[in-house]
Design a protein around this motif. Structure first.
Motif, mmCIF file in Angstrom:
data_model
loop_
_atom_site.group_PDB
_atom_site.id
_atom_site.type_symbol
_atom_site.label_atom_id
_atom_site.label_comp_id
_atom_site.label_asym_id
_atom_site.label_seq_id
_atom_site.Cartn_x
_atom_site.Cartn_y
_atom_site.Cartn_z
ATOM 1 N N VAL A 1 6.505 14.044 41.876
ATOM 2 C CA VAL A 1 5.312 13.590 41.160
ATOM 3 C C VAL A 1 5.587 13.847 39.678
ATOM 4 C CG1 VAL A 1 2.834 13.869 40.811
ATOM 5 C CG2 VAL A 1 3.807 14.128 43.105
ATOM 6 N N VAL A 2 5.697 12.785 38.894
ATOM 7 C CA VAL A 2 6.096 12.907 37.493
ATOM 8 C C VAL A 2 5.204 12.058 36.612
ATOM 9 C CG1 VAL A 2 8.510 13.396 38.094
ATOM 10 C CG2 VAL A 2 7.782 11.026 37.717
ATOM 11 N N GLY A 3 5.331 12.258 35.307
ATOM 12 C CA GLY A 3 4.541 11.468 34.374
ATOM 13 C C GLY A 3 4.673 11.973 32.960
ATOM 14 N N SER A 4 3.804 11.467 32.112
ATOM 15 C CA SER A 4 3.893 11.717 30.677
ATOM 16 C C SER A 4 3.513 13.151 30.305
ATOM 17 C CB SER A 4 2.965 10.743 29.947
ATOM 18 O OG SER A 4 2.936 11.019 28.566
ATOM 19 N N ARG A 5 4.164 13.666 29.259
ATOM 20 C CA ARG A 5 3.751 14.939 28.683
ATOM 21 C C ARG A 5 2.413 14.783 27.971
ATOM 22 N NH1 ARG A 5 9.166 14.655 28.596
ATOM 23 N NH2 ARG A 5 10.411 16.543 28.942
ATOM 24 N N HIS A 6 2.204 13.614 27.354
ATOM 25 C CA HIS A 6 0.966 13.350 26.602
ATOM 26 C C HIS A 6 0.002 12.564 27.485
ATOM 27 C CE1 HIS A 6 3.237 14.762 23.163
ATOM 28 N NE2 HIS A 6 4.171 13.864 23.422
ATOM 29 N N CYS A 7 -0.525 13.243 28.495
ATOM 30 C CA CYS A 7 -1.354 12.567 29.485
ATOM 31 C C CYS A 7 -2.837 12.680 29.145
ATOM 32 C CB CYS A 7 -1.080 13.146 30.868
ATOM 33 S SG CYS A 7 -1.417 14.912 30.997
ATOM 34 N N THR A 8 -3.631 11.882 29.833
ATOM 35 C CA THR A 8 -5.079 11.911 29.668
ATOM 36 C C THR A 8 -5.689 12.846 30.710
ATOM 37 O OG1 THR A 8 -5.471 10.097 31.215
ATOM 38 C CG2 THR A 8 -4.993 9.505 28.909
ATOM 39 N N SER A 9 -6.973 13.106 30.586
ATOM 40 C CA SER A 9 -7.661 13.932 31.582
ATOM 41 C C SER A 9 -7.630 13.248 32.947
ATOM 42 C CB SER A 9 -9.104 14.203 31.152
ATOM 43 O OG SER A 9 -9.805 12.986 30.951
ATOM 44 N N TYR A 10 -7.688 11.909 32.948
ATOM 45 C CA TYR A 10 -7.570 11.150 34.200
ATOM 46 C C TYR A 10 -6.220 11.411 34.855
ATOM 47 C CZ TYR A 10 -6.312 6.988 36.959
ATOM 48 O OH TYR A 10 -5.862 6.142 37.940
ATOM 49 N N GLY A 11 -5.157 11.381 34.072
ATOM 50 C CA GLY A 11 -3.826 11.628 34.602
ATOM 51 C C GLY A 11 -3.670 13.037 35.137
ATOM 52 N N ARG A 12 -4.231 14.004 34.432
ATOM 53 C CA ARG A 12 -4.141 15.399 34.870
ATOM 54 C C ARG A 12 -4.856 15.590 36.210
ATOM 55 N NH1 ARG A 12 -2.767 19.078 30.842
ATOM 56 N NH2 ARG A 12 -4.008 20.723 31.814
ATOM 57 N N LEU B 1 16.466 14.626 45.023
ATOM 58 C CA LEU B 1 15.946 15.602 45.982
ATOM 59 C C LEU B 1 14.771 15.056 46.786
ATOM 60 C CD1 LEU B 1 15.994 18.770 43.683
ATOM 61 C CD2 LEU B 1 17.346 18.490 45.778
ATOM 62 N N SER B 2 14.275 13.881 46.400
ATOM 63 C CA SER B 2 12.996 13.391 46.908
ATOM 64 C C SER B 2 13.147 12.176 47.810
ATOM 65 C CB SER B 2 12.078 13.029 45.730
ATOM 66 O OG SER B 2 11.987 14.100 44.814
ATOM 67 N N ARG B 3 12.162 11.997 48.674
ATOM 68 C CA ARG B 3 12.099 10.793 49.500
ATOM 69 C C ARG B 3 11.489 9.625 48.730
ATOM 70 N NH1 ARG B 3 10.240 12.483 55.652
ATOM 71 N NH2 ARG B 3 11.946 13.951 56.067
ATOM 72 N N GLY B 4 10.797 9.929 47.673
ATOM 73 C CA GLY B 4 10.180 8.905 46.838
ATOM 74 C C GLY B 4 9.699 9.531 45.548
ATOM 75 N N VAL B 5 9.391 8.694 44.557
ATOM 76 C CA VAL B 5 8.931 9.163 43.252
ATOM 77 C C VAL B 5 7.580 8.534 42.930
ATOM 78 C CG1 VAL B 5 9.365 9.098 40.760
ATOM 79 C CG2 VAL B 5 11.230 9.614 42.341
ATOM 80 N N VAL B 6 6.601 9.388 42.634
ATOM 81 C CA VAL B 6 5.267 8.938 42.243
ATOM 82 C C VAL B 6 5.124 9.121 40.733
ATOM 83 C CG1 VAL B 6 2.785 9.217 42.565
ATOM 84 C CG2 VAL B 6 4.363 9.712 44.462
ATOM 85 N N VAL B 7 4.872 8.031 40.021
ATOM 86 C CA VAL B 7 4.635 8.101 38.579
ATOM 87 C C VAL B 7 3.129 7.994 38.357
ATOM 88 C CG1 VAL B 7 5.157 7.110 36.323
ATOM 89 C CG2 VAL B 7 6.869 7.007 38.154
ATOM 90 N N VAL B 8 2.538 9.053 37.815
ATOM 91 C CA VAL B 8 1.083 9.096 37.665
ATOM 92 C C VAL B 8 0.643 8.421 36.385
ATOM 93 C CG1 VAL B 8 -0.929 10.604 37.471
ATOM 94 C CG2 VAL B 8 0.911 11.172 39.072
ATOM 95 N N GLU B 9 1.198 8.824 35.273
ATOM 96 C CA GLU B 9 0.908 8.210 33.977
ATOM 97 C C GLU B 9 2.191 8.167 33.184
ATOM 98 O OE1 GLU B 9 -3.579 8.595 32.054
ATOM 99 O OE2 GLU B 9 -2.179 10.238 31.787
ATOM 100 N N ALA B 10 2.439 7.044 32.501
ATOM 101 C CA ALA B 10 3.658 6.931 31.707
ATOM 102 C C ALA B 10 3.470 5.861 30.644
ATOM 103 C CB ALA B 10 4.850 6.584 32.590
ATOM 104 N N GLY C 1 3.361 2.134 30.992
ATOM 105 C CA GLY C 1 4.571 2.191 31.806
ATOM 106 C C GLY C 1 4.295 2.048 33.288
ATOM 107 N N THR C 2 3.243 2.700 33.777
ATOM 108 C CA THR C 2 2.925 2.603 35.199
ATOM 109 C C THR C 2 2.471 1.194 35.570
ATOM 110 O OG1 THR C 2 0.761 3.561 34.650
ATOM 111 C CG2 THR C 2 2.387 5.026 35.590
#
Length: 366
Positions: free
Chosen positions: A121-132, A226-235, A269-270
């Motif tokens: 589960v990955v995403g932006s360092r500069h995320c929104t409250s929605y992303g968090r 290491l993962s079976r899949g990658v989830v991008v939350v915000e990018a 990005g997402t």
């Protein structure tokens, strides 16, 4: 790849040579047989290795004379780190199958057999409250479903993913770009300690190496590997999380993306991932359905003929999977196609739910 006869101390010494990444290390081991023989090679012998010219041969030969393995081993012991060697039983199997796995993997904490069931589960360092909120909720749900959550310990989405898994009493693994003697970012030192107590911190970087810009994209291939899949939350459009998604596609892992507001730069990005075929994620159930092959009651029947939009390679794959599941290596051999080419062809087919990836890098029609 490393060979069983390479002494771990010699392989560690080779790993400490600056500029000698996984691919050149593999080339050296293939040429000389063992890490010890590679370390003892002359400049002229090093020059004979593919992709090592005069300048690199001189630099590597000089660096091999100056490697301080004793200092590295002292740091490893001081920080409670263990090293896993590519080709040994303890090394993560999923990571060993990627194109350029680390020959030495540093671990603080413990890897367990159940970590084979992992998702990033990955995403932006500069995320929104929605992303968090979304990252924390998804990671918690995945942990509750028995998945180990993998991320990069970065600010923003990564940190929330780790916290979500921990709050659900699940396992989580953080993959760092720099060495394990110093945690980056420093404000996540306490989080790293908590992760280490119930999961693991990983890195391919020697103990005292500070993370610099180019090391983060390299780190991301380990996260997806290491993962079976990658989830991008915000990018955003230039987010490093998109590099993790690219690595996942190259490695044959499904890519998931969480939709966001169309006018939010944090979701640019997402949204682009979704336009190019990523699996849309509204909640944990969407991820589990894709990974575990559980269809909803209203799922349409699988098509009997190949959809017209398939490429030539995808049509070959479609026909080859007609009777039974097939391993990716078997497809490459029988179809006379490279594994990266097949992985790139299979990803859109997975996203359209035309094929399903099974454990052990096998595929079947849905």
């Amino acid at each position: 790849m490393s060979t069983p006869q390479s002494d771990p101390r010699d392989l560690l010494a080779l790993h400490l040579v600056p500029g000698l990444g996984p691919r050149l290390t593999a080339a050296l081991l293939q040429r000389f047989g063992t890490a010890r023989a590679a370390l003892a090679a002359s400049t002229a012998e090093l020059r004979q290795v593919p992709h090592i010219g005069d300048k690199l041969a001189q630099d590597f030969h000089a660096a091999m004379r100056d490697v301080d393995v004793g200092k590295e081993l002292t740091l490893i012991e001081r920080h409670g780190v263990q090293t896993l060697i590519l080709g040994t039983e303890a090394y993560p199997r999923s990571l060993a199958t990627i194109y350029d796995p680390p020959h030495v993997l540093y671990v603080r904490g413990n890897l367990e057999a159940r970590d084979a069931k992992a998702i990033a589960v990955v995403g932006s360092r500069h995320c929104t409250s929605y992303g968090r909120r979304t990252a924390e909720r998804l990671a918690g749900g995945l942990a509750h479903a028995g998945y180990t959550v993998i991320s990069g310990l970065a600010r923003g989405i990564d940190g929330m993913a780790h916290r979500g898994a921990l709050q659900s009493s699940g396992r989580t693994i953080a993959v760092l770009a720099g060495g394990l003697s110093k945690i980056y970012p420093p404000e996540h030192a306490d989080l790293a300690t908590e992760i280490e107590q119930t999961g693991a911190l990983l890195s391919e970087a020697p103990m005292e190496v500070d993370p610099i810009a180019w090391m983060f994209p390299a780190r991301n291939r380990i996260i997806s590997g290491l993962s079976r899949g990658v989830v991008v939350v915000e990018a955003s459009e230039r987010s490093g999380a998109l590099i993790t998604a690219e690595h996942a596609a190259e490695q044959g892992r499904p890519v998931f993306a969480v939709p966001g507001p169309v006018d939010s730069p944090a979701s640019a990005g997402t949204l682009r991932l979704l336009r190019t075929g990523a699996v849309l994620v509204r909640g944990v159930d969407d991820i589990l359905e894709e990974l575990e092959g559980v269809k909803s009651a209203g799922s349409p029947p699988a098509p009997k003929t190949p959809p017209p939009e398939l490429t030539e390679v995808q049509k070959q794959v479609w026909d080859f999977l007609a009777e039974q599941p097939r391993h990716l290596d078997e497809m490459a051999q029988q179809l006379h196609r490279g594994v990266p080419e097949l992985a790139s062809a299979l990803l859109p087919m997975e996203m359209k739910k035309l094929v399903r990836r099974l454990p052990g890098n096998r595929y079947e029609r849905t």
